[in-house]
Every structure is written in C-alpha cells, then in structure tokens.
Design a protein around this motif. Structure first.
Motif, PDB file in Angstrom:
ATOM      1  N   GLY A  83       0.801  -1.214   0.000  1.00  0.00           N
ATOM      2  CA  GLY A  83       0.000   0.000   0.000  1.00  0.00           C
ATOM      3  C   GLY A  83       0.834   1.264   0.000  1.00  0.00           C
ATOM      4  O   GLY A  83       1.884   1.359  -0.635  1.00  0.00           O
ATOM      5  N   GLY A  84       0.357   2.248   0.742  1.00  0.00           N
ATOM      6  CA  GLY A  84       1.018   3.535   0.794  1.00  0.00           C
ATOM      7  C   GLY A  84       2.392   3.501   1.419  1.00  0.00           C
ATOM      8  O   GLY A  84       3.166   4.455   1.248  1.00  0.00           O
ATOM      9  N   THR A  85       2.744   2.427   2.140  1.00  0.00           N
ATOM     10  CA  THR A  85       4.069   2.386   2.757  1.00  0.00           C
ATOM     11  C   THR A  85       5.179   2.231   1.728  1.00  0.00           C
ATOM     12  O   THR A  85       6.351   2.422   2.063  1.00  0.00           O
ATOM     13  N   LEU A  86       4.842   1.887   0.492  1.00  0.00           N
ATOM     14  CA  LEU A  86       5.866   1.851  -0.556  1.00  0.00           C
ATOM     15  C   LEU A  86       6.253   3.267  -0.979  1.00  0.00           C
ATOM     16  O   LEU A  86       7.403   3.517  -1.364  1.00  0.00           O
ATOM     17  N   ALA A  87       5.295   4.181  -0.948  1.00  0.00           N
ATOM     18  CA  ALA A  87       5.522   5.529  -1.486  1.00  0.00           C
ATOM     19  C   ALA A  87       5.489   6.611  -0.415  1.00  0.00           C
ATOM     20  O   ALA A  87       5.641   7.789  -0.734  1.00  0.00           O
ATOM     21  N   TRP A  88       5.326   6.242   0.858  1.00  0.00           N
ATOM     22  CA  TRP A  88       5.154   7.263   1.884  1.00  0.00           C
ATOM     23  C   TRP A  88       6.476   7.921   2.253  1.00  0.00           C
ATOM     24  O   TRP A  88       7.567   7.432   1.901  1.00  0.00           O
ATOM     25  N   THR A  89       6.361   9.029   2.973  1.00  0.00           N
ATOM     26  CA  THR A  89       7.541   9.756   3.424  1.00  0.00           C
ATOM     27  C   THR A  89       7.896   9.423   4.868  1.00  0.00           C
ATOM     28  O   THR A  89       8.715  10.096   5.489  1.00  0.00           O
ATOM     29  N   SER A  90       7.251   8.401   5.423  1.00  0.00           N
ATOM     30  CA  SER A  90       7.718   7.712   6.643  1.00  0.00           C
ATOM     31  C   SER A  90       7.529   8.456   7.951  1.00  0.00           C
ATOM     32  O   SER A  90       8.119   8.067   8.958  1.00  0.00           O
ATOM     33  N   MET A  91       6.727   9.503   7.970  1.00  0.00           N
ATOM     34  CA  MET A  91       6.485  10.175   9.243  1.00  0.00           C
ATOM     35  C   MET A  91       5.602   9.298  10.121  1.00  0.00           C
ATOM     36  O   MET A  91       4.526   8.875   9.709  1.00  0.00           O
ATOM     37  N   ALA A 178      12.607  19.843  16.724  1.00  0.00           N
ATOM     38  CA  ALA A 178      13.201  18.556  17.122  1.00  0.00           C
ATOM     39  C   ALA A 178      13.286  17.668  15.893  1.00  0.00           C
ATOM     40  O   ALA A 178      12.622  17.918  14.877  1.00  0.00           O
ATOM     41  N   PRO A 179      14.083  16.601  15.962  1.00  0.00           N
ATOM     42  CA  PRO A 179      14.069  15.614  14.877  1.00  0.00           C
ATOM     43  C   PRO A 179      12.718  14.912  14.834  1.00  0.00           C
ATOM     44  O   PRO A 179      12.165  14.538  15.876  1.00  0.00           O
ATOM     45  N   GLY A 180      12.160  14.737  13.658  1.00  0.00           N
ATOM     46  CA  GLY A 180      10.861  14.086  13.541  1.00  0.00           C
ATOM     47  C   GLY A 180      10.957  12.585  13.714  1.00  0.00           C
ATOM     48  O   GLY A 180      11.997  11.971  13.421  1.00  0.00           O
ATOM     49  N   PRO A 181       9.878  11.947  14.203  1.00  0.00           N
ATOM     50  CA  PRO A 181       9.851  10.479  14.298  1.00  0.00           C
ATOM     51  C   PRO A 181       9.611   9.888  12.912  1.00  0.00           C
ATOM     52  O   PRO A 181       8.555  10.091  12.310  1.00  0.00           O
ATOM     53  N   VAL A 182      10.607   9.197  12.379  1.00  0.00           N
ATOM     54  CA  VAL A 182      10.518   8.668  11.018  1.00  0.00           C
ATOM     55  C   VAL A 182      10.762   7.159  11.022  1.00  0.00           C
ATOM     56  O   VAL A 182      11.639   6.662  11.728  1.00  0.00           O
ATOM     57  N   ALA A 183       9.983   6.449  10.216  1.00  0.00           N
ATOM     58  CA  ALA A 183      10.167   5.002  10.078  1.00  0.00           C
ATOM     59  C   ALA A 183      11.220   4.726   9.009  1.00  0.00           C
ATOM     60  O   ALA A 183      10.989   4.058   8.007  1.00  0.00           O
ATOM     61  N   VAL A 184      12.391   5.306   9.246  1.00  0.00           N
ATOM     62  CA  VAL A 184      13.575   5.146   8.399  1.00  0.00           C
ATOM     63  C   VAL A 184      14.730   4.835   9.331  1.00  0.00           C
ATOM     64  O   VAL A 184      15.002   5.599  10.270  1.00  0.00           O
ATOM     65  N   ASN A 185      15.411   3.748   9.087  1.00  0.00           N
ATOM     66  CA  ASN A 185      16.444   3.293  10.019  1.00  0.00           C
ATOM     67  C   ASN A 185      17.616   4.263  10.086  1.00  0.00           C
ATOM     68  O   ASN A 185      18.238   4.585   9.068  1.00  0.00           O
ATOM     69  N   SER A 186      17.946   4.696  11.299  1.00  0.00           N
ATOM     70  CA  SER A 186      19.154   5.489  11.511  1.00  0.00           C
ATOM     71  C   SER A 186      20.355   4.582  11.755  1.00  0.00           C
ATOM     72  O   SER A 186      21.501   5.056  11.797  1.00  0.00           O
ATOM     73  N   ARG A 187      20.077   3.299  11.925  1.00  0.00           N
ATOM     74  CA  ARG A 187      21.119   2.276  12.084  1.00  0.00           C
ATOM     75  C   ARG A 187      20.521   0.954  11.618  1.00  0.00           C
ATOM     76  O   ARG A 187      19.321   0.858  11.360  1.00  0.00           O
ATOM     77  N   MET A 188      21.339  -0.060  11.504  1.00  0.00           N
ATOM     78  CA  MET A 188      20.842  -1.375  11.130  1.00  0.00           C
ATOM     79  C   MET A 188      19.783  -1.822  12.142  1.00  0.00           C
ATOM     80  O   MET A 188      19.976  -1.689  13.351  1.00  0.00           O
ATOM     81  N   TYR A 189      18.659  -2.303  11.648  1.00  0.00           N
ATOM     82  CA  TYR A 189      17.575  -2.690  12.553  1.00  0.00           C
ATOM     83  C   TYR A 189      16.856  -3.906  11.981  1.00  0.00           C
ATOM     84  O   TYR A 189      16.313  -3.851  10.877  1.00  0.00           O
ATOM     85  N   TYR A 211      10.534   1.723   6.389  1.00  0.00           N
ATOM     86  CA  TYR A 211       9.509   0.712   6.662  1.00  0.00           C
ATOM     87  C   TYR A 211       8.586   0.582   5.475  1.00  0.00           C
ATOM     88  O   TYR A 211       7.973   1.556   5.019  1.00  0.00           O
ATOM     89  N   GLN A 212       8.486  -0.651   4.955  1.00  0.00           N
ATOM     90  CA  GLN A 212       7.559  -0.990   3.896  1.00  0.00           C
ATOM     91  C   GLN A 212       6.855  -2.272   4.322  1.00  0.00           C
ATOM     92  O   GLN A 212       7.497  -3.292   4.580  1.00  0.00           O
TER      93      GLN A 212
END
Length: 527
Positions: A83-91, A178-189, A211-212
């Motif tokens: 779904g949208g998690t393929l194209a989202w901006t991860s906020m 502040a830094p936003g909460p993003v579903a993008v890894n800042s480190r290996m996860y 995150y997809q």
C-alpha cells in the motif's frame, strides 16, 4: 465460479491489511489477502531511484468524478501490496491526547460536523508502542507530548545542512523544534539496512531502510503457512447471508487469469483507501441493504476530508544540500498544532522539513505559476533551496462525501466513485496561518526569496466510514466493526472521526493491531 474458504478475508494488503495478515495468521487463522496491485518481491530490483517512480506506486486518482475544490488527485495513496508504505515519506507520529476528544474540547465550528473518537489515547498507547517497534521508528522524546514510557527503537538521525539552517531560523523566532519520528532506520535494525540518504523515498526504498509493510510484515505471515496472497485482483462485491446480518465473503476478479472467484470467510476485513472502501460498500448493495452495506442511516461515504497542505521553498545564497536525505521530517515543529484561539480556528498545523528528490514537485506546487525559462532559472539553484511542508487539520462536514455513479462503470463493471469535497472556511483559515508561519521561518533561516503554494492541496484522505458509538451517526464501532454486520470490519483512515495535523499512518497501524487483538480474542463468537 470456483469458491474458496478461509477464516478471514482481507481486502487490500497495505498499511492496515498487512498488519492483519501478520497478526491473524500467527494466531492460527487461515487468511486470504486480496490486493489490486502487484507484489514486488525484490525491492532492490523492482524499484528505481527516480522522482517519477512514485507515479507507478500510487493509486490512480484520475478515475474519479470530482466535485469541489478540495480534491486534486495528489498521488499519496498506495496501489500495490504494501500500500502507501511503498511511497510514503515515513512520518510516524502518534496523535495527541486532545485529538481523540476534539468536539468535547471545542465543539464544531460553523460549516463542519465531527464527533469525538469512541476511544482515547490510552486505548492506543500500547499499540502505538508495538507499531513503532515493528516499523523501526527513529527519533527521540518530543516536547509536545507527555513523556514516553519507553524509547523509540532507533536513535534520531543527524540534522542535514538545510535542517541546521531551519533550526537556526526557528530559534530566532522562539519556535521549538526537534528531529521528527521517522520510520527510516538510523542504524541497522532487524536485518534492515540503515538509510543511505539517497533522497528517493517516494519511489520505493531499494535498501528497505524505510519501513515498507510488504517487506517487514508479510514474511512472518507467509512463514505460518496460514496466509495466502492473491495480488493483481479486484474485489467486486461483499456478500452477505443470514438475512443480511453476516458477511459471507467476497467476489473478486483475477486480472492475471481473467477469472472470477468467490472467497467465503468467517470474517471479512476491508482495508482499502477511504474512496475505495466506501465505494465497495455502496456497490455491495443487496436486498437487505439497498443503499449499500451498513448504510441504513446514510452514513457510508460521508464526512470525507483530508489534511489541507501547504508546500513552500526558500531560495538562499548558500548551498543547503537539500538534494540528499530522506524526504520528510528531519526537523519538525509542532508548536502550532494546538488551538491558539478557538474563536478563530481549532486544531492547527505541523511544520516539517523536506529533502531529497523533489525538483519536479516544486514545479507543480510552490512554483506552479512559473513557466519556461523563468521556472528553469530558479530550479537550476535547487541545491540552494530550503523546503518545508505544513499539514493542516482538516475538519469533516456532512456533505463532503463519496458516492457512486451507477451509470458510469469501470473496466470491471463496477460503478465509479464520485468525490464531493470542498475545503471549509476553517480549512482555509488554518492554511493561511501555515503559509505565513512557513514564510517567517524560511526568512529567519536565510531565505532571500520564498515561493509558497497558498492554495492548499489535499494529503492523507480520511473519513467516509466513521467510527463511533451511535449507528445513526457512524458506520462502525470502536473496532471498525460494522454496526449491523458483526463479522464485517473496516480498517484504515476511513474510520477516523478527526485527523489531527500530523500523518495518520502510525495510527492506522496501531488501530489495526488493536482490532486484530479483538478479532483473535472473539473469533469464536464472531464466526
């Protein structure tokens, strides 16, 4: 027509549907997921680092008949497995405690019509935490929320050069950031790579640092051998039995084989986007429900709304390196999300930085009135831009709605949807405030000229299947369960009575987790 049998049928395997696929199959239920789009099994090969790549991953909004100024067809809904998690901006924002009781706090401004949520923040808090862990959210405690009971799974990303400039500008104006909460890894996860800041998040993340849902959740579902996925299929109708008191299953068409199938199930969960969810219920009318399933009180499709959104750029005289980095929210401010003067407007707007690919989008949004050489001359200096977006709290009203047009059918023989959506005066007031504040921040950050799209566009469509306690003013209960059909559920943003001024995806995920728990605990009674 061949008939298949399952415990659960999920219609739409995206941000919500993938959650149900994982949770229900791991609980031992036999689950079928039906998805309109493709299943991309190798992201590294299937996705491209090209700004235009987003168009092949997002839902085709050109199929709708539109009335009003509120829906321009912004490509921000998913069209494939994940779904949208393929194209989202991860906020990955949580909603605020106040968002769940907006009407109690402020009542409905003239020209709007909304209700409190039938749940509270506390009902979702545990599920927010689980969703953040599943997504791998990067970030820190934010000053606009109550203290967290547990840290986010990943630390915040470092600020980009453009974010440092925006931070300095906001500091001058005494605006918190502040830094936003993003579903993008800042480190290996969890075997997913850290972000390499390529800037092409919306075209699908080839490294899966973002995150997809198809990559993160579905492997666990497949591993149970309880989950079956039918991709490139379109559900045509929901079937009922027992004099309309139960859902029997669905009829769907396989675009690959050109065959029509019936899938019977003890529980049906519809997880489509708001337009398609309402459309399916209206197109599933039968003798018991001549106006559409669950539509005894003419509520299906009503109270449709979105976030009126403002996109702006600021031209500076120094390199900002805006072309690199994940797309949204490296730095944010939520100082303006709370009502300041309820006599003027309620709710508010969020301010988020933008980075990465976006040169094409600047041409159609903040630079929409420029053409030819004048447009090109500005875009040549893209690496000196600052860019921000504001999501404003849009408020539902009764006549903003989704209907169907029986006289116009799509290629599958189903009546197409009509979207009636007008921005309210309240929406325009909030958007004008966002424009002014965005300009202030950019100038304070060093912009010598700003270009801001002042006519808002829609982001994050919501509503149409509102949840609530009263069947006369809502379609479902707090679990997305249709009031009159107890084994038929809805998930996704179509349930939302109100939508805050931050992205809805984490709340979609958390609600799906909560409803999945409810279904698992009550499966025998529901079936």
């Amino acid at each position: 027509m061949r008939t298949k049998h399952y415990d659960v049928v999920i219609v739409g395997v995206g941000a919500a549907g993938a959650v149900f696929a994982k949770q229900l199959s791991q609980a031992g239920l036999k689950v079928l997921g039906i998805e309109f789009g493709k299943y991309f099994q190798n992201h590294r090969q299937d996705f491209v680092e090209n700004e235009a790549g987003v168009l092949s991953l997002t839902w085709n909004n050109n199929q709708y008949r539109v009335e009003g100024d509120g829906f321009s067809g912004t490509p921000n809904l998913g069209a494939h497995v994940g779904g949208g998690t393929l194209a989202w901006t991860s906020m990955a924002f949580r909603y605020f405690e106040r968002d769940f009781k907006l009407k109690t706090r402020y009542a409905s401004p003239l020209g709007t019509a909304f209700e409190d949520w039938p749940i509270t923040y506390q009902d979702l808090e545990l599920y927010y935490q689980i969703a953040e862990q599943q997504m791998g959210v990067s970030g820190t405690s934010l000053p606009w929320y109550n203290p967290r009971t547990s840290p986010l799974p990943n630390p915040p990303h470092c600020y980009f050069e453009s974010s440092k400039m925006l931070e300095a500008g906001m500091n001058k104006l005494s605006i918190r950031s502040a830094p936003g909460p993003v579903a993008v890894n800042s480190r290996m996860y969890k075997n997913r790579e850290a972000c390499i800041n390529c800037g092409f998040c919306r075209s699908g993340c080839r490294t899966d640092a973002k995150y997809q849902a198809d990559k993160v959740l579905l492997p666990s579902a497949f591993a149970t051998r309880n989950f079956t996925l039918e991709s490139e299929c379109v559900v045509l109708k929901i079937l009922t039995e027992a004099n309309g008191t139960r859902a029997k299953g669905v009829i769907y068409f396989d675009k690959k084989t050109k065959q029509t199938y019936q899938a019977n199930a003890k529980i049906v969960i519809v997880c489509n986007n708001p337009m398609e969810t309402a459309r399916l219920f209206l197109n599933s009318a039968d003798a018991k429900y001549p106006n559409g399933l669950g539509n005894e009180y003419d509520q299906v499709g009503r109270y449709f709304y979105a976030h009126p959104s403002v996109f702006g750029i600021g031209f500076t005289e120094s390199k900002t390196a805006i072309e690199a980095g994940y797309n949204m929210g490296n730095i944010i401010s939520l100082d303006f999300t709370e009502t300041k003067n309820p006599n003027e407007y309620i709710g508010g707007f969020s301010l988020l930085s933008l980075n990465g690919s976006g040169l094409g989008v600047t041409a159609v949004d903040p630079l929409q009135n420029l053409y030819g050489q004048e447009l090109k001359s500005i875009q040549y200096d893209y690496t000196k831009f600052l860019a921000m977006i504001a999501f404003c709290e849009g408020l539902p009203k009764y006549d903003n709605r989704i209907t169907v047009l029986p006289q116009i059918q799509d290629t599958f023989g189903s009546p197409v949807a009509k979207i009636s959506y007008y921005f309210t005066n309240h929406d325009r007031i909030v958007a004008s405030k966002a424009v002014a504040k965005m300009r202030d921040v950019m100038v304070a950050a060093g912009a010598v000229k700003t270009y801001i799209r002042e006519n808002p566009f829609e982001s994050h469509p919501m509503g149409g299947m509102r949840m609530g306690n009263n069947p006369a003013t809502s379609v479902t209960n707090e679990f997305g369960q249709i009031h009159s059909i107890k084994n038929l559920f809805v998930a996704g943003a179509s349930l939302f009575p109100t939508g805050s001024s931050v992205g809805p995806t984490l709340t979609i995920h958390a609600l799906a987790l909560r409803t999945a728990d409810y279904i698992i605990k009550n499966f025998r009674k529901l079936s």
